[in-house]
Enzyme design. Structure first.
Site, PDB file in Angstrom:
ATOM      1  N   CYS A 128       7.474 -28.075  17.779  1.00 18.43           N
ATOM      2  CA  CYS A 128       8.302 -29.237  18.148  1.00 18.43           C
ATOM      3  C   CYS A 128       9.663 -29.264  17.447  1.00 18.43           C
ATOM      4  O   CYS A 128      10.670 -29.636  18.048  1.00 18.43           O
ATOM      5  CB  CYS A 128       7.548 -30.539  17.933  1.00 18.43           C
ATOM      6  SG  CYS A 128       6.732 -30.704  16.343  1.00 18.43           S
ATOM      7  N   LYS A 205      -6.160 -34.860  15.174  1.00 15.68           N
ATOM      8  CA  LYS A 205      -4.809 -35.398  15.024  1.00 15.68           C
ATOM      9  C   LYS A 205      -4.563 -36.394  16.144  1.00 15.68           C
ATOM     10  O   LYS A 205      -4.574 -36.047  17.319  1.00 15.68           O
ATOM     11  CB  LYS A 205      -3.778 -34.263  15.080  1.00 15.68           C
ATOM     12  CG  LYS A 205      -2.356 -34.770  14.996  1.00 15.68           C
ATOM     13  CD  LYS A 205      -1.355 -33.628  14.932  1.00 15.68           C
ATOM     14  CE  LYS A 205       0.063 -34.165  14.961  1.00 15.68           C
ATOM     15  NZ  LYS A 205       1.051 -33.071  14.888  1.00 15.68           N
ATOM     16  N   ARG A 227       3.470 -37.645  23.087  1.00 18.61           N
ATOM     17  CA  ARG A 227       2.546 -36.554  22.784  1.00 18.61           C
ATOM     18  C   ARG A 227       1.106 -36.875  23.188  1.00 18.61           C
ATOM     19  O   ARG A 227       0.171 -36.239  22.742  1.00 18.61           O
ATOM     20  CB  ARG A 227       2.584 -36.243  21.292  1.00 18.61           C
ATOM     21  CG  ARG A 227       3.943 -35.829  20.759  1.00 18.61           C
ATOM     22  CD  ARG A 227       3.781 -34.946  19.537  1.00 18.61           C
ATOM     23  NE  ARG A 227       4.893 -34.948  18.612  1.00 18.61           N
ATOM     24  CZ  ARG A 227       6.095 -34.418  18.849  1.00 18.61           C
ATOM     25  NH1 ARG A 227       6.359 -33.865  20.027  1.00 18.61           N
ATOM     26  NH2 ARG A 227       7.028 -34.462  17.920  1.00 18.61           N
ATOM     27  N   GLU A 243     -13.414 -32.266  18.785  1.00 16.30           N
ATOM     28  CA  GLU A 243     -12.218 -31.471  18.480  1.00 16.30           C
ATOM     29  C   GLU A 243     -12.438 -30.634  17.215  1.00 16.30           C
ATOM     30  O   GLU A 243     -12.061 -29.467  17.141  1.00 16.30           O
ATOM     31  CB  GLU A 243     -11.000 -32.385  18.269  1.00 16.30           C
ATOM     32  CG  GLU A 243     -10.454 -33.024  19.536  1.00 16.30           C
ATOM     33  CD  GLU A 243      -9.526 -32.076  20.304  1.00 16.30           C
ATOM     34  OE1 GLU A 243      -9.374 -30.910  19.891  1.00 16.30           O
ATOM     35  OE2 GLU A 243      -8.956 -32.512  21.322  1.00 16.30           O
ATOM     36  N   LYS A 258      -5.826 -36.781  10.598  1.00 12.13           N
ATOM     37  CA  LYS A 258      -4.467 -37.289  10.465  1.00 12.13           C
ATOM     38  C   LYS A 258      -4.175 -38.319  11.536  1.00 12.13           C
ATOM     39  O   LYS A 258      -4.471 -38.058  12.699  1.00 12.13           O
ATOM     40  CB  LYS A 258      -3.520 -36.091  10.604  1.00 12.13           C
ATOM     41  CG  LYS A 258      -2.063 -36.410  10.679  1.00 12.13           C
ATOM     42  CD  LYS A 258      -1.307 -35.160  11.004  1.00 12.13           C
ATOM     43  CE  LYS A 258       0.140 -35.554  11.198  1.00 12.13           C
ATOM     44  NZ  LYS A 258       0.904 -34.552  11.817  1.00 12.13           N
ATOM     45  N   SER A 284       3.760 -39.982   7.262  1.00 11.77           N
ATOM     46  CA  SER A 284       5.046 -40.607   6.943  1.00 11.77           C
ATOM     47  C   SER A 284       5.030 -42.127   7.054  1.00 11.77           C
ATOM     48  O   SER A 284       5.574 -42.823   6.200  1.00 11.77           O
ATOM     49  CB  SER A 284       6.128 -40.012   7.843  1.00 11.77           C
ATOM     50  OG  SER A 284       5.773 -40.152   9.205  1.00 11.77           O
ATOM     51  N   TYR A 323       3.144 -37.452   0.490  1.00  9.68           N
ATOM     52  CA  TYR A 323       4.539 -37.329   0.068  1.00  9.68           C
ATOM     53  C   TYR A 323       4.707 -37.790  -1.378  1.00  9.68           C
ATOM     54  O   TYR A 323       5.751 -37.549  -1.971  1.00  9.68           O
ATOM     55  CB  TYR A 323       5.437 -38.132   1.025  1.00  9.68           C
ATOM     56  CG  TYR A 323       5.378 -37.586   2.434  1.00  9.68           C
ATOM     57  CD1 TYR A 323       6.082 -36.434   2.775  1.00  9.68           C
ATOM     58  CD2 TYR A 323       4.572 -38.179   3.409  1.00  9.68           C
ATOM     59  CE1 TYR A 323       5.993 -35.899   4.049  1.00  9.68           C
ATOM     60  CE2 TYR A 323       4.473 -37.649   4.687  1.00  9.68           C
ATOM     61  CZ  TYR A 323       5.188 -36.506   5.003  1.00  9.68           C
ATOM     62  OH  TYR A 323       5.088 -35.966   6.253  1.00  9.68           O
TER      63      TYR A 323
END
Ligand code: PBG
Ligand code: ZN
Length: 334
Positions: A128, A205, A227, A243, A258, A284, A323
């Site tokens: 991406c 995800k 998406r 999955e 996630k 994020s 992060y």
């Protein structure tokens, strides 16, 4: 500390025990340790570049030289691993920057492995950031709608993973969510002499609004559509397990869930069902929410961050991608 009375012990009298810090630690069921942490980092071309991004305080787009500095600081604080993302100079419809021999991730990996050979370098494998349209796969534009082509995308993903391994990556982490990508990447790695490079798949995800700030940092917001055709619906937990099962069958060595905090049930089920090394990605948006509230003095950043990570560990996560990894490692020492 109190233990609930149980019928087998009729003489039991509920009471409060004296809990020193040492005893509290001895009987704690879950621990946070710096060795569980992974720090995501964003590389872009240039020298001495440290570009702040509005949506994510404390997160920067870094040129390789600067990125090594941040990786060093984190490593010295006890963080054993980084997860690399790349921001290319040019984007196109074949994501050629993703698998270029001198692509931004490839260059950064080489430098990192030279300067910090003991740092575990994980690379995010996706297209991406390198696609002009911002989708994770090859797009075919039809008269009415555009669609992402699953199978042709697999070749590019496999090529990208192999080029990361070639540059010296210790592990690859496909985040695209195309079907069959773990198998394709495993085959390509094995065929290029990288049988020993593990795959950590973004197995469960979800199509999440929590990725908003990341797309600003990585400059990967889709130009059209969303998406949802390849990422998962937040409503589905059983599908997430399917999955994960597929990725494991295709050769994933570690699996990831996630986002993290809003998906603790998935983490728990994945860990108990498969017993695989399981990573939780505090994405994020999760980071941004804590930062924003802390900036206003509404929550205590350190306490809330630690409590959230502990919840992921309690749910069953072995690996915490955050992060705040460097700060957390320092807090754990302090
Ligand atoms: C790219 C990718 C994304 C994230 C990791 N890899 C964004 C997306 O799927 O849109 C999100 C990370 C974060 O929000 O911190 N495939
Ligand atoms: Zn992607």
């Amino acid at each position: 500390m109190s233990f609930k009375s149980m019928p087998a012990f009729p003489e039991y009298r509920p009471r409060r025990l004296r809990k020193t810090a040492a005893l509290r630690a001895l009987v704690a069921e879950t621990h946070l340790h710096a060795s569980q942490l992974v720090l995501p980092l964003f590389a872009r071309f240039g020298k001495k570049v440290r570009r702040a991004v509005d949506a994510m305080p404390g997160v920067f787009q870094l040129s390789p030289d600067e990125l090594v500095k941040d990786a060093t600081r984190a490593f010295e604080a006890g963080v054993p691993a980084v997860l690399l993302f790349g921001i290319p100079d040019r984007k196109d419809e074949r994501a050629s920057g993703a698998y270029a021999k001198n692509g931004i991730v490839q260059q950064t990996v080489r430098l990192l492995k030279r300067e910090l050979p003991d740092l575990l370098v994980i690379t995010d494998v996706c297209l991406c950031e390198y696609m002009s349209h911002g989708h994770c796969g090859i797009v075919r534009r039809g008269p009415r709608a555009a669609s992402v082509l699953n199978d042709p995308t697999l070749k590019l993903l496999a090529r990208t993973a192999a080029s990361h391994a070639e540059a010296g990556a210790d592990m690859v982490a496909p985040s695209d969510m195309m079907d069959g990508r773990v198998r394709a990447i495993r085959a390509e790695l094995d065929g290029s002499g990288f049988e020993e490079i593990p795959i950590m798949s973004y197995a469960a995800k979800f199509a999440s609004a929590y990725y908003g700030p990341f797309r600003e940092v990585a400059e990967s917001t889709p130009k059209f559509g969303d998406r949802r055709s390849y990422q998962m619906n937040a409503a589905n937990a059983n599908e997430a397990l399917r999955e994960v099962a597929l990725d494991i069958a295709e050769g994933a060595d570690l699996v990831m869930v996630k986002p993290a905090l809003a998906y603790l049930d998935i983490i728990q089920r994945v860990k108990t069902e498969f017993g695989y090394p399981t990573a939780a990605y505090a994405v994020s948006g999760e980071h941004a929410m804590i930062k924003a509230a802390a900036e206003r003095g509404w929550v205590d950043e350190r306490a809330v961050t630690m409590e959230s990570l502990l919840a992921m560990r309690r749910a069953g996560a072995d690996i915490l991608i955050t992060y705040s990894a460097a700060e957390v490692a320092r807090w754990l020492k302090g």
